[in-house]
Design an enzyme around this catalytic site. Sequence first.
Site, PDB file in Angstrom:
ATOM      1  N   ASP A  51       0.813  -1.216   0.000  1.00 31.58           N
ATOM      2  CA  ASP A  51       0.000   0.000   0.000  1.00 31.58           C
ATOM      3  C   ASP A  51       0.849   1.270   0.000  1.00 31.58           C
ATOM      4  O   ASP A  51       2.046   1.252   0.287  1.00 31.58           O
ATOM      5  CB  ASP A  51      -0.881   0.040   1.258  1.00 31.58           C
ATOM      6  CG  ASP A  51      -2.061  -0.907   1.157  1.00 31.58           C
ATOM      7  OD1 ASP A  51      -2.072  -1.754   0.247  1.00 31.58           O
ATOM      8  OD2 ASP A  51      -2.977  -0.798   2.002  1.00 31.58           O
ATOM      9  N   HIS A  92       3.568  -2.295   3.105  1.00 27.41           N
ATOM     10  CA  HIS A  92       3.644  -0.927   2.569  1.00 27.41           C
ATOM     11  C   HIS A  92       4.966  -0.747   1.848  1.00 27.41           C
ATOM     12  O   HIS A  92       6.022  -0.873   2.477  1.00 27.41           O
ATOM     13  CB  HIS A  92       3.483   0.089   3.709  1.00 27.41           C
ATOM     14  CG  HIS A  92       2.160  -0.011   4.402  1.00 27.41           C
ATOM     15  ND1 HIS A  92       1.900  -0.986   5.345  1.00 27.41           N
ATOM     16  CD2 HIS A  92       1.008   0.694   4.246  1.00 27.41           C
ATOM     17  CE1 HIS A  92       0.647  -0.855   5.764  1.00 27.41           C
ATOM     18  NE2 HIS A  92       0.073   0.147   5.114  1.00 27.41           N
ATOM     19  N   HIS A  98      -5.969   3.199  -3.812  1.00 25.41           N
ATOM     20  CA  HIS A  98      -5.921   3.363  -2.350  1.00 25.41           C
ATOM     21  C   HIS A  98      -6.382   4.779  -1.974  1.00 25.41           C
ATOM     22  O   HIS A  98      -5.974   5.312  -0.953  1.00 25.41           O
ATOM     23  CB  HIS A  98      -4.492   3.095  -1.860  1.00 25.41           C
ATOM     24  CG  HIS A  98      -4.356   2.899  -0.372  1.00 25.41           C
ATOM     25  ND1 HIS A  98      -5.263   2.201   0.392  1.00 25.41           N
ATOM     26  CD2 HIS A  98      -3.384   3.307   0.493  1.00 25.41           C
ATOM     27  CE1 HIS A  98      -4.862   2.207   1.658  1.00 25.41           C
ATOM     28  NE2 HIS A  98      -3.731   2.871   1.750  1.00 25.41           N
ATOM     29  N   HIS A 148      -5.613   9.478   1.026  1.00 21.75           N
ATOM     30  CA  HIS A 148      -5.605   8.621   2.213  1.00 21.75           C
ATOM     31  C   HIS A 148      -6.560   9.098   3.317  1.00 21.75           C
ATOM     32  O   HIS A 148      -6.205   9.074   4.512  1.00 21.75           O
ATOM     33  CB  HIS A 148      -4.180   8.489   2.773  1.00 21.75           C
ATOM     34  CG  HIS A 148      -3.912   7.148   3.419  1.00 21.75           C
ATOM     35  ND1 HIS A 148      -4.118   6.921   4.757  1.00 21.75           N
ATOM     36  CD2 HIS A 148      -3.463   5.983   2.911  1.00 21.75           C
ATOM     37  CE1 HIS A 148      -3.781   5.666   5.045  1.00 21.75           C
ATOM     38  NE2 HIS A 148      -3.392   5.077   3.941  1.00 21.75           N
TER      39      HIS A 148
HETATM   40 NI    NI Z   1      -2.607   3.195   3.548  1.00 20.85          NI
END
Ligand code: NI
Length: 493
Positions: free
Chosen positions: A287, A430, A339, A343
């Site tokens: 991510d 991530h 995504h 955020h």
């Molecule tokens: Ni995230």
Amino acid sequence: MTPHPPRPSTPRRRLAALAAAAAVLSLLSACVVIDSTRDGSAPPNSTAAATNRETAEQNSARLASALRSYAVVDDTSSPRLDVHLFGLPGATSLAAATEKSVLERFRSAGAFAGRQAFSPVLTAPDQRWDAERFLSPNLPTPPTGSAAAQAPGSAAASASAAVDLSNRIVAAGGRYLISTLSAADGAAQAAGPETAGTRAFVTDLETDSTVDAADLFTVAVDPAELSADETGTLRLRGRTVAKADLTDLGRDVSATLHTPLSLPADADTRDPDFSCALLPCVALTYDDGPGEPEIEEALLAAATTANVRLTYFLLGRNVKNSPEVVARMAEAGHELGNHTFSHPQLSTTSVADERSEVAATDDAIEAASGIRPGLVRPPYGALTKTAAAALAHPAIMWDVDTEDWRHRDRAKTVEAVRTGARPGSIVLMHSIHPTTVAAAAEVFAAVADKGLYAVTVSELFSDQRLESGAEFFCRSYATPLCSNPEHPAVHRD
Ligand code: NI
């Protein structure tokens, strides 16, 4: 445990096996010569036979280096499973036909355990056969219909609670591959003729189409009686097949078998040959990227080295900053997901803002890579029912949280995957953290060592429908929790 992703066999073992095969073949050829020159004159076709034998050996060696080995071995469940399958990159039609037949046999033997789907089992990579075991063209046919195997209460009765399957190559040349799938299990035989015994397939590697080998013959044949000799000539019940017994396709195939094998050219060897309905798969997701280009390049390089495909859930604002990195991810064949742009926590975002976050990110990813994402990962995994519905995409959550963003520790990231990943898992990591990228090679090795196949999220669910507005935490084999928002592995803010 092997430190690297599994290979069908080591070069040394393969060479040893080929040498052994060559020794057997030279013995066989000696027999043929002695037999055919008994009248004192060489047969007119001896040169052709020698050429065919050489071609058959070369075709066999080509296959040995291309075949991949899969095993589904479970000694603890009932029925016990002992399944060995080869896959050939690019021969997807053969893999699909084989998988369908295997799953039918699993179902009829009770391996679904009352569920709708088979729960793939973890099988150690060292259980997989070496390629040459799939290449023995004249293996004895497994015994069929043994009365003892079905006698209740006898020691053999426990054998009837086993599924023992393997596919083998009968012959291959030119664009054609003939293979069989054989059962040696009492349970499958007891289930009825449609699931018992041997099936034979002919695969056209050029068009990637697979049909039943019955299509080769004008007469009814028992697939178990199909074989080939050392020159690659088709045999039925141990005898060369008469031309009159072959269809047009059969004549084409049997002639083509004597030509050099032409393997599928553009196969992606990162795709497992069988789907996650049969194999234990895991999706590795990254991510918040794209991060710093050099960090992302290191992750891409690690994925290339390990021959795995990843799924990225990208932030629109980062995509805008580093579109060239996103283009590299797409070129490398990884899956790109959304995504959001900045955020936000979607559970507290207005529907209008949520929609523009998602749309702007889809647009940015498409502009950078040419690919419009089909999947969304909500930041923090934070969704309400309203927010989930407004996504207009399936929401891809996770069941293995490495917490890599919190501890920033390479070893802890690897350990979280090693201990947490199970068949059907979606692992959250991530790509923006150097410690996570430093862990990547060990993460890939850890899942391979467990017998898990790393796939993209779309591959994980390839035979299921990912509905917009629904949340997916893992691939559900045995538990409905995977597609339930109350999955205990997920902690919401
Ligand atoms: Ni995230």
